[in-house]
Scaffold this active site. Structure first.
Site, short mmCIF file in Angstrom:
data_model
loop_
_atom_site.label_atom_id
_atom_site.label_comp_id
_atom_site.label_asym_id
_atom_site.label_seq_id
_atom_site.Cartn_x
_atom_site.Cartn_y
_atom_site.Cartn_z
N TYR A 109 5.35 -1.65 3.33
CA TYR A 109 5.90 -2.87 2.73
C TYR A 109 4.74 -3.78 2.36
O TYR A 109 3.80 -3.95 3.12
CB TYR A 109 6.81 -3.60 3.73
N GLU A 200 6.89 -8.41 -4.66
CA GLU A 200 7.26 -7.58 -3.52
C GLU A 200 7.32 -6.12 -3.93
O GLU A 200 7.92 -5.79 -4.96
CB GLU A 200 8.62 -8.02 -2.96
#
Ligand code: GDP
Ligand code: MN
Length: 398
Positions: A109, A200
């Site tokens: 992530y 992101e």
């Protein structure tokens, strides 16, 4: 402003952040043609909506069979996807991203956003890629890595190495450390140059052949910086936005739709927040946040009214104005004008305070309109809740 994954990936590619080969597709026929051109062992068909959680909702399909690509495209296009980010109404799929599949060795992530406390951009990373980062933060906060970047100095190589080693890339796959550090530098450049508010990548993957690739992409922009970037504005997709919020933005009103039944019209963001709080305290729920701004005019008030009344959930309107720069009698005129124009059938409570409040209240009382005029905020909130009905139990600790 948000954009689609395929648009985010175009931007990534412009800034040398590796992404799978892919294309935006709107019809099964185009899907068939692109699948033939793509020529890859694994195809990924991805619904393009402004919401995450598509994988679990059936919006991401993987196939090795080229002939299946248009079939999957037909299945997903036009479907309404409900994910934890869309709300119960879901979002209709109008576009797909069809790209080559990647062999995944490890999912990470990675994001970059502004830390509200320091005002600095901060990278957030985790070895728990592909999962909801909120869950990771809630249950295993030690797995969240943060690396703030001093904007006066800019991104430095050591920032990237800090994140790489904190993730344990030296044991997971040392070959990706340098590309990873470069990727963070490129993302930082993108973030600053395009006035982004959030980048992101979830998941950022290490492939079985030791490459680093952004398998998903989300970018949000700071609306206040949009005027600088025509290329970014061109990516806006109005289908993905609340129709009432679009109308509000055309009238320079700050409007956010919410789920309650009391429509709020307030001047100033702080007062608007306080108004929502006081409605909740009085036992109900606001239908929206609406800041008509410090320089509200008759026209903005009228536009605000039209927007509030178009929301079918709205059972009553609470106008809460503190007259500073904007004088209360002007707001009163605005309410009276708007009321003539839009035929208000629901209860309205107006609380006016500040410059020329008395004059404003008198104008409203003498207008013949069925509005309840108040001076005190708490009294006004209780009035509007009394006429629209309580929606929630009063919080125990309120
Ligand atoms: P989201 O659910 O909306 O966040 O959509 P993602 O783009 O993150 O896709 C969901 C999941 O699908 C990812 O976490 C991956 O596990 C999987 N996925 C996406 N693309 C590929 C791919 O090219 N290969 C493989 N094996 N899995 C993929
Ligand atoms: Mn994702």
């Amino acid at each position: 402003m948000n954009i689609h994954e395929f648009q985010a990936k175009h931007l990534f590619a412009q800034f040398n952040v590796p992404v799978p080969r892919g294309k935006e597709i709107k019809t099964p026929l185009a899907a068939e043609k692109w699948a033939a051109a793509l020529n890859t062992p694994v195809f990924v068909v991805k619904a393009q909506i402004h919401a995450g959680g598509r994988g679990k909702a059936g919006g991401v399909k993987i196939t090795k069979d080229r002939a299946q690509v248009p079939v999957l495209a037909k299945e997903i296009l036009g479907k309404t996807l409900v994910t934890h980010q869309t709300g119960p109404k879901g979002r209709k799929v109008r576009r797909l991203l069809i790209e080559e599949g990647a062999g995944i060795a490890k999912e990470l992530y990675l994001s970059l956003l502004v830390d509200r406390e320091t005002g600095w951009p901060v990278f957030i990373a985790s070895t728990e890629g592909g999962m909801e980062i909120e869950e990771v933060a809630a249950h295993t906060p030690e797995k969240i890595i943060k690396e703030p970047i001093d904007p006066a100095v800019g991104f430095q190589g050591y920032n990237g190495r800090n994140v790489a080693f904190a993730l344990g890339l030296n044991t997971i796959e040392p070959a990706v450390i340098n590309p990873f550090v470069q990727m963070l530098g490129n993302l930082y450049r993108l973030f600053m140059e395009k006035n982004a508010a959030l980048l992101e990548i979830n998941p950022l993957v290490i492939t079985t052949d030791k490459k680093l690739i952004a398998l998903d992409g989300k970018v949000s922009f700071d609306d206040n910086g949009l005027f600088r970037h025509e290329d970014v504005q061109a990516m806006r997709d109005l289908h993905e936005e609340e129709p009432l919020e679009i109308e509000a933005s055309k009238n320079n009103l700050n409007y956010v739709k919410l789920d309650g039944n009391i429509g709020c019209m307030v001047n100033g963001a702080g007062l608007a927040m306080a108004t929502m709080d006081v409605i909740k305290l009085a036992g109900s729920e606001p239908a929206n946040f609406l800041d008509v701004g410090g320089g509200a005019t008759k026209e903005t008030v009228a536009a605000g009214f039209r927007i509030l009344l178009k929301d079918r959930n709205v059972k009553g309107v609470f106008i809460n104005i503190f007259g500073g720069i904007v004088r209360c009698e002007r707001i009163a005129h605005g309410v009276i004008e708007a009321a003539k124009e839009v035929n208000i059938k629901i209860p309205v409570v107006v609380r006016l305070q500040g410059t020329n409040a008395e004059e404003g209240r008198t104008l409203l009382k003498e207008s013949g309109l069925k509005v309840d005029v108040a001076t005190d905020l708490w009294e006004a909130a209780q009035k509007i809740v009394a006429v629209t009905g309580k929606k929630r139990a009063k919080a125990a600790n309120a």
